[in-house]
Design an enzyme around this catalytic site. Sequence first.
Site, PDB file in Angstrom:
ATOM      1  N   ASP A  67       0.824  -1.216   0.000  1.00 50.02           N
ATOM      2  CA  ASP A  67       0.000   0.000   0.000  1.00 50.02           C
ATOM      3  C   ASP A  67       0.857   1.264   0.000  1.00 50.02           C
ATOM      4  O   ASP A  67       1.958   1.278   0.558  1.00 50.02           O
ATOM      5  CB  ASP A  67      -0.930  -0.021   1.225  1.00 50.02           C
ATOM      6  CG  ASP A  67      -2.092   0.947   1.072  1.00 50.02           C
ATOM      7  OD1 ASP A  67      -2.451   1.281  -0.078  1.00 50.02           O
ATOM      8  OD2 ASP A  67      -2.639   1.366   2.102  1.00 50.02           O
TER       9      ASP A  67
ATOM     10  N   HIS B  95       1.892   3.363  -9.126  1.00 50.31           N
ATOM     11  CA  HIS B  95       1.721   1.914  -9.317  1.00 50.31           C
ATOM     12  C   HIS B  95       2.896   1.338 -10.114  1.00 50.31           C
ATOM     13  O   HIS B  95       3.371   0.251  -9.833  1.00 50.31           O
ATOM     14  CB  HIS B  95       0.393   1.626 -10.017  1.00 50.31           C
ATOM     15  CG  HIS B  95      -0.808   2.010  -9.196  1.00 50.31           C
ATOM     16  ND1 HIS B  95      -0.943   1.648  -7.880  1.00 50.31           N
ATOM     17  CD2 HIS B  95      -1.917   2.746  -9.493  1.00 50.31           C
ATOM     18  CE1 HIS B  95      -2.079   2.137  -7.393  1.00 50.31           C
ATOM     19  NE2 HIS B  95      -2.679   2.813  -8.353  1.00 50.31           N
TER      20      HIS B  95
ATOM     21  N   LEU C 284       9.640 -21.294  -4.796  1.00 49.51           N
ATOM     22  CA  LEU C 284       8.842 -20.269  -4.111  1.00 49.51           C
ATOM     23  C   LEU C 284       7.445 -20.269  -4.718  1.00 49.51           C
ATOM     24  O   LEU C 284       7.290 -20.251  -5.933  1.00 49.51           O
ATOM     25  CB  LEU C 284       9.469 -18.875  -4.298  1.00 49.51           C
ATOM     26  CG  LEU C 284       8.624 -17.688  -3.818  1.00 49.51           C
ATOM     27  CD1 LEU C 284       8.514 -17.670  -2.290  1.00 49.51           C
ATOM     28  CD2 LEU C 284       9.212 -16.357  -4.309  1.00 49.51           C
TER      29      LEU C 284
HETATM   30  C1  IPE Z   1      -5.542  -2.702   0.094  1.00 52.61           C
HETATM   31  O1  IPE Z   1      -5.230  -1.352  -0.016  1.00 52.61           O
HETATM   32  C2  IPE Z   1      -5.515  -3.352  -1.257  1.00 52.61           C
HETATM   33  C3  IPE Z   1      -4.230  -3.426  -1.923  1.00 52.61           C
HETATM   34  C4  IPE Z   1      -3.076  -2.995  -1.469  1.00 52.61           C
HETATM   35  C5  IPE Z   1      -4.245  -4.050  -3.195  1.00 52.61           C
HETATM   36  P1  IPE Z   1      -6.347  -0.226  -0.137  1.00 52.61           P
HETATM   37  O2  IPE Z   1      -5.612   1.047  -0.379  1.00 52.61           O
HETATM   38  O3  IPE Z   1      -7.364  -0.601  -1.129  1.00 52.61           O
HETATM   39  O4  IPE Z   1      -6.996  -0.260   1.317  1.00 52.61           O
HETATM   40  P2  IPE Z   1      -7.830   0.828   2.116  1.00 52.61           P
HETATM   41  O5  IPE Z   1      -8.876   1.358   1.168  1.00 52.61           O
HETATM   42  O6  IPE Z   1      -6.869   1.916   2.494  1.00 52.61           O
HETATM   43  O7  IPE Z   1      -8.367   0.116   3.308  1.00 52.61           O
HETATM   44  C1  IPE Z   2      -1.871   0.146  -3.256  1.00 52.85           C
HETATM   45  O1  IPE Z   2      -1.603   1.510  -3.302  1.00 52.85           O
HETATM   46  C2  IPE Z   2      -2.098  -0.442  -4.635  1.00 52.85           C
HETATM   47  C3  IPE Z   2      -3.501  -0.735  -4.954  1.00 52.85           C
HETATM   48  C4  IPE Z   2      -4.491  -0.644  -4.115  1.00 52.85           C
HETATM   49  C5  IPE Z   2      -3.782  -1.172  -6.290  1.00 52.85           C
HETATM   50  P1  IPE Z   2      -2.764   2.583  -3.256  1.00 52.85           P
HETATM   51  O2  IPE Z   2      -3.143   2.922  -4.664  1.00 52.85           O
HETATM   52  O3  IPE Z   2      -3.868   2.163  -2.383  1.00 52.85           O
HETATM   53  O4  IPE Z   2      -1.991   3.820  -2.619  1.00 52.85           O
HETATM   54  P2  IPE Z   2      -2.561   4.840  -1.555  1.00 52.85           P
HETATM   55  O5  IPE Z   2      -2.997   4.037  -0.367  1.00 52.85           O
HETATM   56  O6  IPE Z   2      -3.687   5.555  -2.204  1.00 52.85           O
HETATM   57  O7  IPE Z   2      -1.397   5.711  -1.264  1.00 52.85           O
HETATM   58 MG    MG Z   3      -4.157   2.348  -0.381  1.00 52.89          MG
END
Ligand code: IPE
Ligand code: IPE
Ligand code: MG
Length: 257
Positions: free
Chosen positions: A19, A36, A130
């Site tokens: 995240d 991303h 793995l």
């Molecule tokens: C969880 O992160 C999903 C992934 C990292 C793929 P999110 O960014 O979607 O989670 P919330 O919305 O902060 O809980």
């Molecule tokens: C996690 O990073 C990746 C996905 C959920 C696809 P985020 O896109 O949720 O990044 P933040 O949390 O908004 O910084």
């Molecule tokens: Mg996120």
Amino acid sequence: MNIPSQTGPVPRHIAVIMDGNGRWAARRKRPRAIGHRAGARTVNVCIDFCLERGVEALTLFAFSSENWGRPDEEVGALMKLFLGALDREVGELHRRGVRLRFIGERSRFSEAIRQRMAAAEAQTAGNARLSLNVAASYGGRQDIAMAARALAEDVAAGRLKADDIDETTLGARVALADLPAPDLFIRTGGDLRVSNFLLWQLAYTELWFTETLWPEFGVEELEQALHVYASRERRFGLTGEQIAATQAASPMEGRHP
Ligand code: IPE
Ligand code: IPE
Ligand code: MG
């Protein structure tokens, strides 16, 4: 940061919520998609680390059931990134002995992505170094609901009695049932929540969180997480004394009483 090389038990299975990509990009005043793309590089760092350290399974949360609700532009950029990664990375993963699997609701992806997922799984199915599991269009509640549906179908068809439904039969139907449950959960990006990741499978997993945003996460912090993991006492509902006695009896197996 100077963390001594970890000498205790290495987790067999690590599960990661990757995240913070969006915030990483926002801080640079760049579109979220750039975050991303940067995050995709960290994935390779993690895989290399697990291969080097003899971790058996790595499960990465790439895209949640709820992430479909993000702006079309971001979802589109992520799909392009998945497709590109599937085209570019699978050959090398196969060469390195990685078995690739995808968990989640596959029907929601395009035909092109589904085909590549199936091909990657087929190509790497015989690998054992793995197990790399990518949770994509995955939700823990959905996972448990699908397991319940499968059991209901078995009961309806007369293959199973309702009375026989228990933790073992349900646990056998959730994703990754053939792997040990995750020993260590890592979430980057600073939020202290599970966000519908492996709800069933994380029951006794050790949790570790870092403020670091995913594109900036790396080996030093992985080392730190493993170091912390090795120092934890996993009691599985028992007492510390019971765990100590189990470990004295079979030091190599003390982690999973
Ligand atoms: C969880 O992160 C999903 C992934 C990292 C793929 P999110 O960014 O979607 O989670 P919330 O919305 O902060 O809980
Ligand atoms: C996690 O990073 C990746 C996905 C959920 C696809 P985020 O896109 O949720 O990044 P933040 O949390 O908004 O910084
Ligand atoms: Mg996120």
